[in-house]
Design an enzyme around this catalytic site. Structure first.
Site, PDB file in Angstrom:
ATOM      1  N   CYS A   1       0.846  -1.198   0.000  1.00 23.61           N
ATOM      2  CA  CYS A   1       0.000   0.000   0.000  1.00 23.61           C
ATOM      3  C   CYS A   1       0.881   1.247   0.000  1.00 23.61           C
ATOM      4  O   CYS A   1       1.406   1.640   1.046  1.00 23.61           O
ATOM      5  CB  CYS A   1      -0.921   0.011   1.215  1.00 23.61           C
ATOM      6  SG  CYS A   1      -2.011   1.457   1.250  1.00 23.61           S
TER       7      CYS A   1
ATOM      8  N   CYS B   1      -0.175   4.072   2.515  1.00 20.94           N
ATOM      9  CA  CYS B   1       0.098   3.738   3.919  1.00 20.94           C
ATOM     10  C   CYS B   1       1.595   3.773   4.207  1.00 20.94           C
ATOM     11  O   CYS B   1       2.017   4.268   5.261  1.00 20.94           O
ATOM     12  CB  CYS B   1      -0.495   2.382   4.275  1.00 20.94           C
ATOM     13  SG  CYS B   1      -2.308   2.344   4.201  1.00 20.94           S
TER      14      CYS B   1
END
Length: 178
Positions: free
Chosen positions: A130, A133
């Site tokens: 991700c 993130c």
């Protein structure tokens, strides 16, 4: 159960991983809680039973109960968040104005030093792929004064554990197929 067992389980073609696994457990860039929390959270993120069992046993001997549970909590909450934020990232900002509406209380109150928990979330987010993130946790870590070297060492630990898990799955799968 231990890192040594994982090293022994690795096939010859994964010799680099064996060496890297040995090296990362002797790192001086991460303190003991950072290292073993990163290894445990990363092992959980790989979803590999053998890797999690071996790392989990050794981490239990090293980490406090609070840190052990926080590392597993980081892996769990990031499994959810990484899917959500990675998925939302594919949508070119069309949903960025909407509230996520996901409970993630452990991020605000992990039960351990916040920077260590962020480091574990960062490592798991790298394994789970991700980019939003990873960038967010790296920013939070830098704002908290965590060095680039410490952050990179956690990234290396995550990469090594991910590679070990993949090599073990490949070896076991081919052994049972052949």
């Amino acid at each position: 159960m231990s890192v040594e067992n994982l090293k022994e389980a690795l096939p010859e073609y994964a010799k680099d991983l064996k060496l890297n696994l040995g090296s990362i457990t002797r790192t001086t860039e991460l303190n003991e809680e950072q290292l073993w929390g990163t290894l445990l959270a990363s092992a959980a993120a790989t979803r590999n039973t053998q890797v999690l069992t071996e790392i989990g046993a050794e981490a239990a001997d090293t980490l406090s109960a609070e840190a052990y549970h926080a590392a597993l909590g980081a892996a769990s909450v990031m499994a959810m968040n990484n899917v959500f934020y990675r998925g939302r990232g594919f949508l070119d900002g069309k949903y960025d104005d909407l509230r996520a509406g996901l409970r993630m209380n452990i991020i605000g109150n992990p039960g351990v030093e916040k920077a260590n928990f962020e480091l574990w979330c960062f490592a798991v987010s790298a394994i789970n792929g991700c980019p939003d993130c990873v960038a967010s946790h790296e920013h939070t870590l830098r704002e908290a004064g965590v060095s680039r070297e410490t952050i990179q060492e956690a990234l290396k630990a995550a990469a090594i554990i991910s590679g070990v898990a993949q090599a073990i799955v490949a070896s076991q799968t081919l052994a049972t197929a052949g």
